[in-house]
Write a protein that holds these residues in place. Sequence first.
Motif, mmCIF file in Angstrom:
data_model
loop_
_atom_site.group_PDB
_atom_site.id
_atom_site.type_symbol
_atom_site.label_atom_id
_atom_site.label_comp_id
_atom_site.label_asym_id
_atom_site.label_seq_id
_atom_site.Cartn_x
_atom_site.Cartn_y
_atom_site.Cartn_z
ATOM 1 N N PHE A 41 -3.087 -5.566 0.960
ATOM 2 C CA PHE A 41 -4.097 -4.618 0.537
ATOM 3 C C PHE A 41 -3.961 -3.987 -1.147
ATOM 4 O O PHE A 41 -3.797 -4.520 -1.991
ATOM 5 C CB PHE A 41 -3.647 -2.890 1.088
ATOM 6 N N ASP A 42 -5.740 -3.048 -1.304
ATOM 7 C CA ASP A 42 -5.960 -3.270 -2.486
ATOM 8 C C ASP A 42 -4.992 -2.004 -3.003
ATOM 9 O O ASP A 42 -4.010 -1.359 -2.790
ATOM 10 C CB ASP A 42 -8.123 -2.594 -2.086
ATOM 11 N N GLU A 43 -5.952 -1.961 -3.920
ATOM 12 C CA GLU A 43 -4.807 -1.289 -5.378
ATOM 13 C C GLU A 43 -4.741 0.137 -5.042
ATOM 14 O O GLU A 43 -4.092 0.574 -5.281
ATOM 15 C CB GLU A 43 -5.115 -1.170 -6.757
ATOM 16 N N ALA A 64 -4.189 1.932 -2.386
ATOM 17 C CA ALA A 64 -3.024 1.221 -1.045
ATOM 18 C C ALA A 64 -2.083 1.823 -1.490
ATOM 19 O O ALA A 64 -0.901 2.716 -0.602
ATOM 20 C CB ALA A 64 -3.026 0.508 -0.343
ATOM 21 N N HIS A 65 -1.232 1.458 -2.572
ATOM 22 C CA HIS A 65 -0.699 1.922 -3.377
ATOM 23 C C HIS A 65 0.154 3.244 -3.536
ATOM 24 O O HIS A 65 1.010 3.681 -3.259
ATOM 25 C CB HIS A 65 -0.299 1.039 -5.077
ATOM 26 N N VAL A 66 -1.198 4.265 -3.787
ATOM 27 C CA VAL A 66 -0.613 5.954 -4.492
ATOM 28 C C VAL A 66 -1.273 6.417 -2.984
ATOM 29 O O VAL A 66 -2.546 6.283 -2.937
ATOM 30 C CB VAL A 66 -0.394 5.890 -5.780
ATOM 31 N N CYS A 67 -0.988 7.355 -2.678
ATOM 32 C CA CYS A 67 -1.637 8.528 -1.979
ATOM 33 C C CYS A 67 -1.156 9.788 -2.944
ATOM 34 O O CYS A 67 0.254 10.307 -2.951
ATOM 35 C CB CYS A 67 -1.249 9.024 -0.652
ATOM 36 N N PRO A 68 -2.549 10.595 -3.172
ATOM 37 C CA PRO A 68 -2.501 11.751 -3.818
ATOM 38 C C PRO A 68 -2.817 12.640 -2.438
ATOM 39 O O PRO A 68 -2.979 12.667 -1.995
ATOM 40 C CB PRO A 68 -3.706 11.586 -4.819
ATOM 41 N N LEU A 69 -1.383 13.773 -3.319
ATOM 42 C CA LEU A 69 -0.904 14.862 -1.820
ATOM 43 C C LEU A 69 -2.048 15.830 -2.497
ATOM 44 O O LEU A 69 -1.895 15.912 -4.008
ATOM 45 C CB LEU A 69 -0.235 15.126 -2.066
ATOM 46 N N PRO A 70 -1.675 17.521 -1.939
ATOM 47 C CA PRO A 70 -2.886 18.339 -2.078
ATOM 48 C C PRO A 70 -2.297 19.816 -3.333
ATOM 49 O O PRO A 70 -2.672 19.309 -4.145
ATOM 50 C CB PRO A 70 -2.881 19.566 -0.739
ATOM 51 N N ASP A 71 -0.916 18.326 -3.503
ATOM 52 C CA ASP A 71 -0.136 20.006 -4.755
ATOM 53 C C ASP A 71 -0.361 19.461 -5.995
ATOM 54 O O ASP A 71 0.215 19.365 -7.490
ATOM 55 C CB ASP A 71 1.133 20.583 -3.772
ATOM 56 N N GLY A 72 -1.408 17.749 -6.397
ATOM 57 C CA GLY A 72 -1.051 16.873 -7.513
ATOM 58 C C GLY A 72 -0.196 16.222 -7.495
ATOM 59 O O GLY A 72 0.073 14.694 -8.093
ATOM 60 N N SER A 73 1.476 16.108 -6.942
ATOM 61 C CA SER A 73 2.296 15.066 -6.058
ATOM 62 C C SER A 73 1.602 13.385 -5.667
ATOM 63 O O SER A 73 0.625 13.652 -5.485
ATOM 64 C CB SER A 73 3.082 15.367 -5.831
ATOM 65 N N GLU A 74 2.074 12.503 -5.785
ATOM 66 C CA GLU A 74 1.836 11.350 -5.057
ATOM 67 C C GLU A 74 2.923 10.945 -4.575
ATOM 68 O O GLU A 74 3.992 10.747 -5.022
ATOM 69 C CB GLU A 74 1.820 10.216 -6.283
ATOM 70 N N VAL A 75 2.422 10.084 -3.468
ATOM 71 C CA VAL A 75 3.987 9.468 -2.451
ATOM 72 C C VAL A 75 3.184 7.420 -2.752
ATOM 73 O O VAL A 75 2.408 7.873 -2.419
ATOM 74 C CB VAL A 75 2.701 9.562 -1.112
ATOM 75 N N ASN A 76 4.033 7.391 -3.560
ATOM 76 C CA ASN A 76 3.954 5.261 -3.692
ATOM 77 C C ASN A 76 4.131 4.701 -1.884
ATOM 78 O O ASN A 76 5.711 5.580 -1.398
ATOM 79 C CB ASN A 76 5.015 5.153 -5.108
ATOM 80 N N PHE A 77 3.683 3.927 -2.010
ATOM 81 C CA PHE A 77 3.729 2.949 -0.701
ATOM 82 C C PHE A 77 4.158 1.618 -1.009
ATOM 83 O O PHE A 77 3.471 0.807 -2.271
ATOM 84 C CB PHE A 77 2.346 2.382 0.190
ATOM 85 N N HIS A 137 -7.044 3.155 4.308
ATOM 86 C CA HIS A 137 -5.979 1.654 3.231
ATOM 87 C C HIS A 137 -5.479 0.485 3.698
ATOM 88 O O HIS A 137 -5.128 -0.931 3.378
ATOM 89 C CB HIS A 137 -5.428 2.223 2.111
ATOM 90 N N PHE A 138 -4.636 0.776 4.992
ATOM 91 C CA PHE A 138 -3.710 -0.004 5.360
ATOM 92 C C PHE A 138 -3.852 -0.296 6.867
ATOM 93 O O PHE A 138 -4.080 -1.627 7.568
ATOM 94 C CB PHE A 138 -2.609 0.479 5.392
ATOM 95 N N GLY A 139 -5.180 0.210 7.385
ATOM 96 C CA GLY A 139 -5.592 0.167 9.305
ATOM 97 C C GLY A 139 -5.357 1.073 9.552
ATOM 98 O O GLY A 139 -4.787 1.690 9.741
ATOM 99 N N LYS A 140 -6.869 1.002 10.291
ATOM 100 C CA LYS A 140 -6.689 2.258 11.699
ATOM 101 C C LYS A 140 -5.754 1.900 12.885
ATOM 102 O O LYS A 140 -4.921 0.975 12.816
ATOM 103 C CB LYS A 140 -8.162 2.303 12.225
#
Length: 332
Positions: free
Chosen positions: A156-158, A160-173, A29-32
């Motif tokens: 960046f596209d919408e 990009a704002h949130v990354c879901p994690l395997p445990d169900g929690s989220e990382v907000n950018f 979402h942000f770039g390589k």
Amino acid sequence: MKEENESTYNPEMYTEREIEAVENHIAQHFGKYEQVFHEIVSPDIHVDIAIIPPTSERNYYTLVTMGMGAHRMNVPEELADEKLDRAEVAVCLPPDWQINSHEEKWYWPLRWLKILARLPLEEESWLGWGHTVPNGEPFADNTRFTGVLLISPALFDEKAHVCPLPDGSEVNFYQVIPLYEEEMNYKLAYTAEALLDQMDDRIVIVNNERANACEGFVPSDKEFVLSAGEIEELLPDWKDAPGCIATDRITVDGCQVGYMYREAPDGDVPDSGWRFFAGDEDDAYLDDAAHSEIYHLNTICNYDRDIIPLLNAPYGSAFYRDENGVFREEEE
């Protein structure tokens, strides 16, 4: 004596599956990226910074932290269900920024990514959308920026704002926007939304020469009826200019709006043209400029919601509140 290095500490870190999810999210979402500023000593959390170089589509550097979200922030109880306790921060820099320089005039954005990454842990608090953090002085000799604002990633596209994690929690950018002192003061006096209404798209890529959106703003020492934290968003669909003028009888004394009129704005300023009065101000009161202030229109709506249905009236309109408390249009 044991040498001080990473093995001396036990920093909070993502699990392997979590960091893989974060890295993939950034790349998608942000770039390589191929370059990473690796942190050598991490006493509390381990914060690396991914460096995404300029491309023909995105002609700017994007720097994104990786590691801040390993720590769960101390989010207020009323927001506990919003999944706001994990975050990473990013900043966008122009393509000619000397990204590998350690001179402070080039390094301060990287330094502040690390400062912000650790602030919630050190302060036992949290960071989220609309939060500002002051530095107290300019970041470097070549800039007058003295603080930062956090907003959703603007370039960046919408997704990009949130990354879901395997445990169900989220990382907000969140994207870091440097601010001048007057802009910091304006946000504190009003809201982040009100400040952003004064700004344009040029804020999203760091530019030490950009115009100050609140040049000359001086915080008022008046004791307002409503604090900045009590102001709600009441005009989410308002597309017109947001500025207006109201007297202290409304914002300091707590009176209802008794008279309001709309005039055509004079000059290139974000003025809606609305003027608000309690209706009992005499000429001497109104002649004293200290008894009136410029406000965001949404702010005055919080003082008196009865005005909201009238705000789309054309220039030249005027309304008064009758003896029954009902607004009537003033006849010419």
